[in-house]
Design a protein around this motif. Structure first.
Motif, PDB file in Angstrom:
ATOM      1  N   LEU A   1      12.377 -17.604  -3.683  1.00 53.49           N
ATOM      2  CA  LEU A   1      13.825 -17.461  -3.630  1.00 53.49           C
ATOM      3  C   LEU A   1      14.305 -17.340  -2.192  1.00 53.49           C
ATOM      4  O   LEU A   1      15.303 -17.962  -1.800  1.00 53.49           O
ATOM      5  CB  LEU A   1      14.267 -16.242  -4.434  1.00 53.49           C
ATOM      6  N   VAL A   2      13.603 -16.546  -1.397  1.00 54.27           N
ATOM      7  CA  VAL A   2      13.982 -16.413   0.017  1.00 54.27           C
ATOM      8  C   VAL A   2      13.873 -17.757   0.720  1.00 54.27           C
ATOM      9  O   VAL A   2      14.762 -18.132   1.497  1.00 54.27           O
ATOM     10  CB  VAL A   2      13.110 -15.362   0.719  1.00 54.27           C
ATOM     11  N   LYS A   3      12.804 -18.503   0.469  1.00 52.44           N
ATOM     12  CA  LYS A   3      12.667 -19.815   1.099  1.00 52.44           C
ATOM     13  C   LYS A   3      13.822 -20.734   0.732  1.00 52.44           C
ATOM     14  O   LYS A   3      14.341 -21.485   1.579  1.00 52.44           O
ATOM     15  CB  LYS A   3      11.333 -20.454   0.690  1.00 52.44           C
TER      16      LYS A   3
ATOM     17  N   ILE B   1       2.066  -9.633  -1.852  1.00 53.94           N
ATOM     18  CA  ILE B   1       1.403  -8.893  -0.777  1.00 53.94           C
ATOM     19  C   ILE B   1       2.026  -7.510  -0.612  1.00 53.94           C
ATOM     20  O   ILE B   1       1.330  -6.511  -0.427  1.00 53.94           O
ATOM     21  CB  ILE B   1       1.469  -9.681   0.540  1.00 53.94           C
ATOM     22  N   VAL B   2       3.351  -7.455  -0.669  1.00 54.41           N
ATOM     23  CA  VAL B   2       4.114  -6.211  -0.607  1.00 54.41           C
ATOM     24  C   VAL B   2       5.110  -6.244  -1.751  1.00 54.41           C
ATOM     25  O   VAL B   2       5.288  -7.273  -2.408  1.00 54.41           O
ATOM     26  CB  VAL B   2       4.839  -6.060   0.758  1.00 54.41           C
ATOM     27  N   PRO B   3       5.793  -5.134  -2.056  1.00 56.95           N
ATOM     28  CA  PRO B   3       6.796  -5.174  -3.117  1.00 56.95           C
ATOM     29  C   PRO B   3       7.841  -6.264  -2.877  1.00 56.95           C
ATOM     30  O   PRO B   3       8.145  -6.622  -1.735  1.00 56.95           O
ATOM     31  CB  PRO B   3       7.421  -3.774  -3.051  1.00 56.95           C
ATOM     32  N   ASP B   4       8.390  -6.792  -3.970  1.00 55.29           N
ATOM     33  CA  ASP B   4       9.321  -7.909  -3.877  1.00 55.29           C
ATOM     34  C   ASP B   4      10.500  -7.602  -2.965  1.00 55.29           C
ATOM     35  O   ASP B   4      10.941  -8.460  -2.173  1.00 55.29           O
ATOM     36  CB  ASP B   4       9.843  -8.276  -5.266  1.00 55.29           C
ATOM     37  N   ALA B   5      11.048  -6.397  -3.067  1.00 54.22           N
ATOM     38  CA  ALA B   5      12.197  -6.042  -2.238  1.00 54.22           C
ATOM     39  C   ALA B   5      11.838  -6.066  -0.757  1.00 54.22           C
ATOM     40  O   ALA B   5      12.653  -6.455   0.087  1.00 54.22           O
ATOM     41  CB  ALA B   5      12.732  -4.657  -2.629  1.00 54.22           C
ATOM     42  N   ALA B   6      10.608  -5.668  -0.439  1.00 51.11           N
ATOM     43  CA  ALA B   6      10.159  -5.691   0.951  1.00 51.11           C
ATOM     44  C   ALA B   6       9.994  -7.122   1.438  1.00 51.11           C
ATOM     45  O   ALA B   6      10.310  -7.440   2.593  1.00 51.11           O
ATOM     46  CB  ALA B   6       8.851  -4.917   1.096  1.00 51.11           C
ATOM     47  N   THR B   7       9.493  -8.007   0.581  1.00 52.81           N
ATOM     48  CA  THR B   7       9.390  -9.420   0.938  1.00 52.81           C
ATOM     49  C   THR B   7      10.759  -9.991   1.228  1.00 52.81           C
ATOM     50  O   THR B   7      10.966 -10.693   2.233  1.00 52.81           O
ATOM     51  CB  THR B   7       8.719 -10.212  -0.196  1.00 52.81           C
ATOM     52  N   PHE B   8      11.714  -9.711   0.338  1.00 51.01           N
ATOM     53  CA  PHE B   8      13.065 -10.239   0.532  1.00 51.01           C
ATOM     54  C   PHE B   8      13.670  -9.707   1.825  1.00 51.01           C
ATOM     55  O   PHE B   8      14.197 -10.479   2.639  1.00 51.01           O
ATOM     56  CB  PHE B   8      13.959  -9.870  -0.653  1.00 51.01           C
TER      57      PHE B   8
ATOM     58  N   THR C   1      14.478 -14.356   9.280  1.00 54.29           N
ATOM     59  CA  THR C   1      14.921 -15.735   9.470  1.00 54.29           C
ATOM     60  C   THR C   1      16.379 -15.781   9.924  1.00 54.29           C
ATOM     61  O   THR C   1      16.732 -16.579  10.810  1.00 54.29           O
ATOM     62  CB  THR C   1      14.723 -16.551   8.190  1.00 54.29           C
ATOM     63  N   TYR C   2      17.227 -14.951   9.339  1.00 55.19           N
ATOM     64  CA  TYR C   2      18.607 -14.887   9.834  1.00 55.19           C
ATOM     65  C   TYR C   2      18.621 -14.516  11.314  1.00 55.19           C
ATOM     66  O   TYR C   2      19.333 -15.148  12.121  1.00 55.19           O
ATOM     67  CB  TYR C   2      19.440 -13.875   9.049  1.00 55.19           C
ATOM     68  N   ASN C   3      17.845 -13.512  11.694  1.00 56.00           N
ATOM     69  CA  ASN C   3      17.837 -13.079  13.091  1.00 56.00           C
ATOM     70  C   ASN C   3      17.377 -14.193  14.020  1.00 56.00           C
ATOM     71  O   ASN C   3      17.959 -14.397  15.095  1.00 56.00           O
ATOM     72  CB  ASN C   3      16.918 -11.863  13.253  1.00 56.00           C
ATOM     73  N   VAL C   4      16.340 -14.910  13.622  1.00 54.59           N
ATOM     74  CA  VAL C   4      15.842 -16.000  14.460  1.00 54.59           C
ATOM     75  C   VAL C   4      16.869 -17.119  14.572  1.00 54.59           C
ATOM     76  O   VAL C   4      17.159 -17.606  15.677  1.00 54.59           O
ATOM     77  CB  VAL C   4      14.511 -16.537  13.894  1.00 54.59           C
ATOM     78  N   PHE C   5      17.434 -17.542  13.446  1.00 52.73           N
ATOM     79  CA  PHE C   5      18.427 -18.618  13.480  1.00 52.73           C
ATOM     80  C   PHE C   5      19.654 -18.214  14.285  1.00 52.73           C
ATOM     81  O   PHE C   5      20.136 -18.967  15.138  1.00 52.73           O
ATOM     82  CB  PHE C   5      18.854 -18.987  12.053  1.00 52.73           C
TER      83      PHE C   5
END
Length: 290
Positions: A144-146, A79-86, A93-97
């Motif tokens: 990978l992020v998941k 959907i967006v560049p890979d670096a933007a997805t990562f 997710t880090y911020n939420v956790f």
């Protein structure tokens, strides 16, 4: 419970917000998009300060949460560049956790993905039906992020033994209007082999979230969440034999049984799918007028 749902304006999120509200919970949808209303707060999940602030309290809305359902993310690769997805998904997710931990929230349910199982299965799965027992096999930056999110969750519950984090590895989310296209899949067994012909009705995805909130225990667990059947009219055994002839089939498959095993979710969460695309097909009966 008082529940924050991130990404509650998304395809799955809308079902989750509706289901949890119908179950009697008090819901606040935290998202960057959506309509301004009494359950919507516009939050940038990549901004830790915003996330922590809204978890701790919000004028005229709430003074804290009992649980968080984290669905907010760029929802797929490409959907967006890979670096933007990562950057977006990992940081959010880090911020939420982390913000949930700082706010004293001990119950978290979040959207992992079927992609950690090895999708698009250009390399054969280790066996069929696939389950949660083999190591993750991410094949894209999104996946990978998941995988890394699941690893992060494991460490956080080690740090805090009272914390409960449940990762729901959702299959491809579908709404009722999507089902009109399903019969066309039968013409090519390869077209949907990328996720073993699986799917998840958005309403059943919401049910899984509700069950996880009700039945989750301290610690980390991951669950595959799919519907009980495949997207195909052909039998599951025939599909497996044709497309994955070298892969061990570890059980006798029902006629249209999913090859994304939901046994663990059924056993530990009480998740039992209630919907099928087969119940939403147009009537093809020919009527002859006299």
């Amino acid at each position: 419970m008082r529940i924050a749902v991130t990404g509650g304006s998304g395809k799955l999120g809308r079902h989750v917000v509706r289901r949890l509200a119908e179950d009697g919970h008090h819901i606040l949808n935290l998202d960057r998009v959506g309509e301004r209303n009494e359950v919507q707060v516009f939050v940038d999940l990549s901004n830790y300060g915003q996330v922590l602030d809204v978890f701790l309290g919000l004028d005229d809305r709430h003074s804290g949460f009992d649980a968080v359902v984290h669905l907010g993310a760029i929802p797929a690769p490409g959907i967006v560049p890979d670096a933007a997805t990562f950057e977006n998904n990992m940081l959010s997710t880090y911020n939420v956790f982390q913000a949930a931990r700082r706010a004293g929230i001990k119950r978290l349910v979040y959207a992992s993905s079927e992609t950690v199982l090895g999708l698009p299965f250009d390399v054969d799965p280790p066996y069929i039906p696939v389950n949660e027992e083999y190591p993750a096999r991410p094949e894209s930056t999104y996946s990978l992020v998941k995988h890394l999110e699941e690893q992060m969750a494991r460490e956080l519950v080690r740090w805090d033994p009272e914390l409960s984090i449940i990762a729901l590895r959702f299959s491809n989310v579908m709404d009722v209007q999507d089902y009109a296209a399903f019969p066309s899949f039968d013409t090519d067994a390869m077209a949907r082999k990328w996720n073993l012909w699986g799917y998840i009705d958005g309403r059943d995805g919401a049910q899984a979230v509700a069950r996880a909130l009700e039945n989750g225990r301290a610690g980390f667990e991951a669950f595959i969440i799919a519907n009980a059947d495949t997207v195909m009219r052909r039998s599951s055994a025939d599909l497996a034999a044709e497309v994955f002839p070298k892969v061990e089939v570890r059980k006798k498959l029902g006629e249209h049984e999913t090859m994304l095993s939901i046994d663990k979710a059924t056993r530990l969460l009480g998740y039992v799918p209630e919907h099928s695309w087969r119940n939403h097909q147009p009537d093809r009966t020919t009527h002859i007028e006299n």
